[in-house]
Design a protein around this motif. Sequence first.
Motif, PDB file in Angstrom:
ATOM      1  N   SER A 107       0.828  -1.134   0.084  1.00  0.00           N
ATOM      2  CA  SER A 107      -0.041  -0.131  -0.166  1.00  0.00           C
ATOM      3  C   SER A 107       0.813   1.192   0.166  1.00  0.00           C
ATOM      4  O   SER A 107       2.098   1.292   0.150  1.00  0.00           O
ATOM      5  CB  SER A 107      -0.944  -0.045   1.190  1.00  0.00           C
ATOM      6  N   ARG A 108       0.376   2.381   0.036  1.00  0.00           N
ATOM      7  CA  ARG A 108       1.083   3.691  -0.112  1.00  0.00           C
ATOM      8  C   ARG A 108       0.319   4.725   0.241  1.00  0.00           C
ATOM      9  O   ARG A 108      -1.144   4.707   0.339  1.00  0.00           O
ATOM     10  CB  ARG A 108       1.573   4.020  -1.495  1.00  0.00           C
ATOM     11  N   ASP A 109       0.849   5.671   0.718  1.00  0.00           N
ATOM     12  CA  ASP A 109       0.092   7.069   1.373  1.00  0.00           C
ATOM     13  C   ASP A 109       0.764   8.146   0.389  1.00  0.00           C
ATOM     14  O   ASP A 109       1.984   8.575   1.119  1.00  0.00           O
ATOM     15  CB  ASP A 109       0.396   7.087   2.851  1.00  0.00           C
ATOM     16  N   ASN A 110       0.133   8.455  -0.553  1.00  0.00           N
ATOM     17  CA  ASN A 110       0.984   9.584  -1.219  1.00  0.00           C
ATOM     18  C   ASN A 110       0.931  10.954  -0.498  1.00  0.00           C
ATOM     19  O   ASN A 110       2.052  11.901  -0.827  1.00  0.00           O
ATOM     20  CB  ASN A 110       0.244   9.883  -2.646  1.00  0.00           C
ATOM     21  N   ALA A 111       0.213  11.232   0.391  1.00  0.00           N
ATOM     22  CA  ALA A 111       0.296  12.447   1.026  1.00  0.00           C
ATOM     23  C   ALA A 111       1.379  12.525   2.003  1.00  0.00           C
ATOM     24  O   ALA A 111       1.938  13.418   2.299  1.00  0.00           O
ATOM     25  CB  ALA A 111      -0.987  12.874   1.934  1.00  0.00           C
TER      26      ALA A 111
ATOM     27  N   ASN B  66       4.214  10.617   1.474  1.00  0.00           N
ATOM     28  CA  ASN B  66       5.198  10.016   0.476  1.00  0.00           C
ATOM     29  C   ASN B  66       5.976   8.657   1.023  1.00  0.00           C
ATOM     30  O   ASN B  66       7.195   8.661   1.089  1.00  0.00           O
ATOM     31  CB  ASN B  66       6.341  11.010   0.571  1.00  0.00           C
ATOM     32  N   THR B  67       4.973   7.761   1.387  1.00  0.00           N
ATOM     33  CA  THR B  67       5.261   6.537   2.038  1.00  0.00           C
ATOM     34  C   THR B  67       4.689   5.243   1.290  1.00  0.00           C
ATOM     35  O   THR B  67       3.371   5.348   1.097  1.00  0.00           O
ATOM     36  CB  THR B  67       5.216   6.500   3.474  1.00  0.00           C
ATOM     37  N   LEU B  68       5.546   4.117   1.182  1.00  0.00           N
ATOM     38  CA  LEU B  68       5.083   2.920   0.617  1.00  0.00           C
ATOM     39  C   LEU B  68       5.194   2.045   1.705  1.00  0.00           C
ATOM     40  O   LEU B  68       6.204   2.232   2.787  1.00  0.00           O
ATOM     41  CB  LEU B  68       6.162   2.457  -0.366  1.00  0.00           C
ATOM     42  N   TYR B  69       4.139   1.021   1.868  1.00  0.00           N
ATOM     43  CA  TYR B  69       4.474   0.012   2.833  1.00  0.00           C
ATOM     44  C   TYR B  69       4.182  -1.309   2.312  1.00  0.00           C
ATOM     45  O   TYR B  69       3.829  -1.442   1.394  1.00  0.00           O
ATOM     46  CB  TYR B  69       2.992   0.411   3.650  1.00  0.00           C
ATOM     47  N   LEU B  70       4.752  -2.481   3.206  1.00  0.00           N
ATOM     48  CA  LEU B  70       4.307  -3.738   2.928  1.00  0.00           C
ATOM     49  C   LEU B  70       3.996  -4.362   4.255  1.00  0.00           C
ATOM     50  O   LEU B  70       5.004  -4.561   4.898  1.00  0.00           O
ATOM     51  CB  LEU B  70       5.635  -4.469   2.324  1.00  0.00           C
ATOM     52  N   GLN B  71       3.156  -4.736   4.299  1.00  0.00           N
ATOM     53  CA  GLN B  71       2.394  -5.462   5.715  1.00  0.00           C
ATOM     54  C   GLN B  71       2.615  -6.723   5.308  1.00  0.00           C
ATOM     55  O   GLN B  71       1.908  -7.336   4.386  1.00  0.00           O
ATOM     56  CB  GLN B  71       0.768  -4.900   5.701  1.00  0.00           C
ATOM     57  N   MET B  72       3.398  -7.481   6.480  1.00  0.00           N
ATOM     58  CA  MET B  72       3.634  -8.911   6.453  1.00  0.00           C
ATOM     59  C   MET B  72       2.992  -9.641   7.344  1.00  0.00           C
ATOM     60  O   MET B  72       3.508  -9.169   8.474  1.00  0.00           O
ATOM     61  CB  MET B  72       5.040  -9.139   6.073  1.00  0.00           C
ATOM     62  N   ILE B  73       2.363 -10.792   7.072  1.00  0.00           N
ATOM     63  CA  ILE B  73       1.501 -11.313   8.312  1.00  0.00           C
ATOM     64  C   ILE B  73       1.987 -12.981   7.713  1.00  0.00           C
ATOM     65  O   ILE B  73       2.395 -13.233   6.659  1.00  0.00           O
ATOM     66  CB  ILE B  73       0.107 -11.423   8.307  1.00  0.00           C
ATOM     67  N   THR B  74       1.714 -13.727   8.912  1.00  0.00           N
ATOM     68  CA  THR B  74       2.131 -15.357   8.933  1.00  0.00           C
ATOM     69  C   THR B  74       3.657 -15.531   8.344  1.00  0.00           C
ATOM     70  O   THR B  74       3.492 -16.168   6.937  1.00  0.00           O
ATOM     71  CB  THR B  74       0.922 -15.789   7.937  1.00  0.00           C
ATOM     72  N   LEU B  75       4.511 -14.710   8.635  1.00  0.00           N
ATOM     73  CA  LEU B  75       5.854 -14.794   8.213  1.00  0.00           C
ATOM     74  C   LEU B  75       6.305 -16.229   8.231  1.00  0.00           C
ATOM     75  O   LEU B  75       6.047 -16.818   9.134  1.00  0.00           O
ATOM     76  CB  LEU B  75       6.581 -13.890   8.758  1.00  0.00           C
ATOM     77  N   LYS B  76       7.060 -16.678   7.152  1.00  0.00           N
ATOM     78  CA  LYS B  76       7.837 -18.008   7.220  1.00  0.00           C
ATOM     79  C   LYS B  76       9.311 -17.792   7.062  1.00  0.00           C
ATOM     80  O   LYS B  76       9.647 -16.727   6.644  1.00  0.00           O
ATOM     81  CB  LYS B  76       7.259 -18.645   5.910  1.00  0.00           C
ATOM     82  N   PRO B  77      10.061 -18.924   7.626  1.00  0.00           N
ATOM     83  CA  PRO B  77      11.558 -18.830   7.434  1.00  0.00           C
ATOM     84  C   PRO B  77      11.935 -18.449   6.036  1.00  0.00           C
ATOM     85  O   PRO B  77      13.090 -17.664   5.785  1.00  0.00           O
ATOM     86  CB  PRO B  77      11.896 -20.153   7.981  1.00  0.00           C
ATOM     87  N   GLU B  78      11.080 -18.874   4.988  1.00  0.00           N
ATOM     88  CA  GLU B  78      11.739 -18.654   3.773  1.00  0.00           C
ATOM     89  C   GLU B  78      11.359 -17.229   3.154  1.00  0.00           C
ATOM     90  O   GLU B  78      11.909 -16.888   2.224  1.00  0.00           O
ATOM     91  CB  GLU B  78      10.908 -19.510   2.768  1.00  0.00           C
ATOM     92  N   ASP B  79      10.643 -16.432   4.191  1.00  0.00           N
ATOM     93  CA  ASP B  79      10.730 -14.864   3.838  1.00  0.00           C
ATOM     94  C   ASP B  79      11.752 -14.173   4.323  1.00  0.00           C
ATOM     95  O   ASP B  79      12.042 -12.906   4.021  1.00  0.00           O
ATOM     96  CB  ASP B  79       9.365 -14.540   4.427  1.00  0.00           C
ATOM     97  N   THR B  80      12.713 -14.763   5.142  1.00  0.00           N
ATOM     98  CA  THR B  80      14.041 -14.264   5.294  1.00  0.00           C
ATOM     99  C   THR B  80      14.826 -13.762   4.050  1.00  0.00           C
ATOM    100  O   THR B  80      15.148 -14.237   3.076  1.00  0.00           O
ATOM    101  CB  THR B  80      14.896 -15.275   6.106  1.00  0.00           C
ATOM    102  N   ALA B  81      15.041 -12.387   4.120  1.00  0.00           N
ATOM    103  CA  ALA B  81      15.725 -11.599   3.006  1.00  0.00           C
ATOM    104  C   ALA B  81      15.876 -10.219   3.396  1.00  0.00           C
ATOM    105  O   ALA B  81      15.470  -9.719   4.306  1.00  0.00           O
ATOM    106  CB  ALA B  81      15.099 -11.706   1.712  1.00  0.00           C
ATOM    107  N   VAL B  82      16.576  -9.674   2.587  1.00  0.00           N
ATOM    108  CA  VAL B  82      16.701  -8.095   2.668  1.00  0.00           C
ATOM    109  C   VAL B  82      15.903  -7.578   1.484  1.00  0.00           C
ATOM    110  O   VAL B  82      15.640  -7.915   0.271  1.00  0.00           O
ATOM    111  CB  VAL B  82      18.255  -7.544   1.962  1.00  0.00           C
TER     112      VAL B  82
END
Length: 122
Positions: free
Chosen positions: A70-74, A76-92
């Motif tokens: 999602s983003r909030d243009n007012a 100037n920010t972008l978001y990434l909401q992450m739920i139910t994270l898994k070990p394979e999501d480990t990353a930069v």
Amino acid sequence: VQLQASGGGLVQAGGSLTLSCAASGPSFSNYAMGWFRRAPGKEREFVATISAGGGRALSTDSVRGRFTVSRDNARNTLYLQMITLKPEDTAVYYCAAKRGLSSLTEHQYDHWGQGTLVTVSS
């Protein structure tokens, strides 16, 4: 546009995190935005993208239903909401910006943030 990602950290499997990407410079609302990630020992891969106006978002199959871009243009920010994270999501995780339409293709993005590390423990 300059980008700075934040919000990474260590979380247990099943947990949640929200990444932010703050943009500086003019016309953030003219840029489609993307999230990419590089896992240890792997190439950087597409995660999600969102159109300049925020009305269209796409994500890769492995995160669909768990990650929301999602983003909030007012703000100037972008978001990434992450739920139910898994070990394979480990990353930069990297945020990126491009003029025009949103894209799944890494080389089409002109501006990149420095990355924020997400570590998911099992």
